[in-house]
Design a protein around this motif. Structure first.
Motif, PDB file in Angstrom:
ATOM      1  N   ASP A  31      28.415  -5.996 -25.763  1.00  0.00           N
ATOM      2  CA  ASP A  31      27.692  -6.471 -24.592  1.00  0.00           C
ATOM      3  C   ASP A  31      26.532  -5.552 -24.233  1.00  0.00           C
ATOM      4  N   GLY A  32      25.851  -5.019 -25.233  1.00  0.00           N
ATOM      5  CA  GLY A  32      24.694  -4.175 -24.991  1.00  0.00           C
ATOM      6  C   GLY A  32      25.002  -2.757 -24.587  1.00  0.00           C
ATOM      7  N   VAL A  33      26.275  -2.378 -24.564  1.00  0.00           N
ATOM      8  CA  VAL A  33      26.646  -1.021 -24.190  1.00  0.00           C
ATOM      9  C   VAL A  33      26.545  -0.119 -25.411  1.00  0.00           C
ATOM     10  N   ASN A  61      25.545   3.314 -15.102  1.00  0.00           N
ATOM     11  CA  ASN A  61      24.522   3.288 -16.149  1.00  0.00           C
ATOM     12  C   ASN A  61      25.178   3.226 -17.525  1.00  0.00           C
ATOM     13  N   LYS A  62      24.915   2.168 -18.265  1.00  0.00           N
ATOM     14  CA  LYS A  62      25.552   1.969 -19.572  1.00  0.00           C
ATOM     15  C   LYS A  62      25.092   2.995 -20.610  1.00  0.00           C
ATOM     16  N   ASP A  63      23.953   3.665 -20.342  1.00  0.00           N
ATOM     17  CA  ASP A  63      23.435   4.656 -21.283  1.00  0.00           C
ATOM     18  C   ASP A  63      23.988   6.056 -21.035  1.00  0.00           C
ATOM     19  N   TRP A 385      18.211   7.968 -10.621  1.00  0.00           N
ATOM     20  CA  TRP A 385      19.153   8.465 -11.621  1.00  0.00           C
ATOM     21  C   TRP A 385      18.990   7.698 -12.931  1.00  0.00           C
ATOM     22  N   ASP A 386      18.743   6.385 -12.844  1.00  0.00           N
ATOM     23  CA  ASP A 386      18.473   5.609 -14.052  1.00  0.00           C
ATOM     24  C   ASP A 386      17.243   6.146 -14.766  1.00  0.00           C
ATOM     25  N   ASN A 387      16.203   6.448 -13.995  1.00  0.00           N
ATOM     26  CA  ASN A 387      14.974   6.983 -14.564  1.00  0.00           C
ATOM     27  C   ASN A 387      15.233   8.312 -15.272  1.00  0.00           C
ATOM     28  N   PHE A 388      16.050   9.146 -14.654  1.00  0.00           N
ATOM     29  CA  PHE A 388      16.392  10.443 -15.251  1.00  0.00           C
ATOM     30  C   PHE A 388      17.127  10.262 -16.575  1.00  0.00           C
ATOM     31  N   ILE A 389      18.149   9.417 -16.586  1.00  0.00           N
ATOM     32  CA  ILE A 389      18.928   9.191 -17.814  1.00  0.00           C
ATOM     33  C   ILE A 389      18.032   8.648 -18.919  1.00  0.00           C
TER      34      ILE A 389
END
Length: 456
Positions: A31-33, A61-63, A385-389
């Motif tokens: 599923d895109g993870v 965040n999946k990443d 936080w998404d931007n950081f990851i």
């Protein structure tokens, strides 16, 4: 990422941590993870106040994979470790009391530092020297010379840095700044910036019987709780007897050993937007003069409770930086009252923004859609936080790089200095020095308590 996760278990055991248990069903991407070897490994340092909110965002965040928690209060670290295990339905997250043990892990990519302000820069320096990328909560720290040392380390080692002034990752803040940068309000003449303060927080320090005043006057010395490593909590700050208020959020915010006060802790948010809208991330105002009030009631808190500062940039743009008690009668004349905000005034009108809304003197301006030939500011994907990851993965620049953090914090420090000295503070942005005022210059540095050090 620093290491392929194939060697994760071996490294984790060598570091004394429980291995991260990956259920067989997620070894392959579903599923895109991303598979575990493609995820950014993350740890939270500081589980008391701001940190848990950031960790919850990273858990979504999946990443990313949260692999550890750390806090000088052992029970806090354990509680958040259990929350991580519950989220992933595994038993692999590790809990640490001493951040140095955490940073020794070779399988760790990045950390969020959400401790007291006095720890932000020293801890970030140690994390970067250990090869980690860092998300540092705002404000940057308690001494500008420490901040400059961090900037040098980040640039030398090419570490990814994200500042915790998350408003840049919110669309209506970006829209406000794009309206300014595209000249919609005409040539910018002045800016008003204001925020929450000790005078307005939980009843206000000067109001008898207020919650904040009760914390301020709670000076009773008691033994630290068994779950707390108090010496490590103090770290580079002077050694002081333990009180319950000292280690509370109010103590961390309003005692000068650990912070500059809300002039930085809250003020940095609307200041950051002012800097972004003016395109001044690489500089700061060159002149500061102002007045303020410190708590004059016996107690623990000794940072500014009220401030009113006039700043001026080299290009002539003026900025009025205030706490809410000063700003309220000024700002409510043209916009609904709010305890924080940034307003840009130009030849054609004004743009004002806070967390609740974007407001403009001409409502039609809010309908403007900018195109590829217009000035477009960094649009972060997701939240801060998404931007950081994402940037840890790509090694690209974050929405709030170290330069924005340093110069935003600088405005807070120079405003505080101007009030403390009672003189106009003149800043030389090229030399990064206060002009002809040795007494004021001393406020830009602090001596950390041994054995802690800032410079290598």
């Amino acid at each position: 990422m620093k290491q392929n996760r194939r060697s994760f278990v071996k490294t984790a055991i060598a570091a004394g941590a429980a291995p991260w248990i990956v259920p067989a069903g997620v070894v392959r991407a579903q599923d895109g993870v991303p598979v575990p070897s493609e995820r950014v490994t993350f740890a939270l340092i500081g589980c008391g106040n701001m940190g848990p909110a950031g960790m919850r965002e990273v858990l979504k965040n999946k990443d990313a994979q949260v692999i550890a928690t750390c806090d000088v209060f052992k029970d806090r670290a354990e509680n958040h470790k259990n929350a991580v295990d519950g989220h992933y339905q595994t038993k692999g997250c590790a809990a640490y009391q001493d951040f140095r043990e955490l940073l020794a892990r070779k399988d760790l990519d990045c950390v969020e530092i959400a401790t007291g302000d006095h720890w932000h820069v020293p801890m970030a320096l140690l994390a970067i020297r250990a090869g980690k990328d860092v998300y540092v909560e705002k404000p940057l720290g308690t001494a500008m010379k420490w901040a400059w040392a961090l900037r040098e380390e980040i640039n030398t080692r090419k570490a990814v840095f994200q500042f915790g002034t998350w408003q840049r990752s919110v669309g209506h803040f970006r829209k406000a700044c794009e309206l300014v940068q595209n000249g919609v309000i005409g040539k910018v003449q002045r800016v008003e910036v204001w925020s929450h303060s000790m005078a307005t927080d939980v009843g206000g320090i000067f109001n008898e019987g207020s919650e904040l005043r009760k914390f301020h006057q709670d000076t009773k010395e008691v033994p630290p709780p068994e779950t707390l490593d108090y010496d490590l909590w103090l770290g580079p700050a002077p050694k002081k007897a333990f009180t319950n208020t000292r280690v509370s959020p109010h103590g961390i915010y309003h005692i000068s050993d650990y912070a500059l006060g809300f002039i930085a802790g809250w003020g940095i948010h609307p200041l950051d937007i002012a800097q972004w809208g003016l395109g001044m991330d690489l500089s700061a105002p060159v002149s500061y003069k102002g007045t303020g009030r410190f708590p004059d009631i016996p107690g623990l808190f000794d940072t500014l409770a009220v401030w009113d500062v006039e700043c001026k940039y080299a290009n002539g743009v003026e900025m009025h930086f205030m706490d809410w008690s000063v700003a309220k009668p000024i700002t409510e004349k043209y916009r609904p009252d709010c305890d924080h905000g940034t307003t840009f005034f130009g030849e054609k009108g004004w743009v004002s923004v806070d967390r609740g809304a974007l407001r403009t003197s001409d409502k039609e301006w809010q309908k403007i859609a900018f195109g590829e030939n217009d000035v477009r500011l960094y649009a972060s994907k997701g939240n801060q936080w998404d931007n950081f990851i994402q940037c840890v993965k790509t090694r690209g620049p974050t929405v709030n790089p170290i330069e924005s953090a340093v110069n935003g914090d600088l405005i807070c420090h120079l405003s505080d200095i101007a009030i403390r000295t009672g003189r106009t503070t003149t800043w030389d942005p090229k030399a990064e020095a206060i002009v002809n005022d040795a007494a004021a210059e001393k406020f830009l540095d602090r001596t950390p308590r041994a054995p802690w050090t800032i410079r290598g």
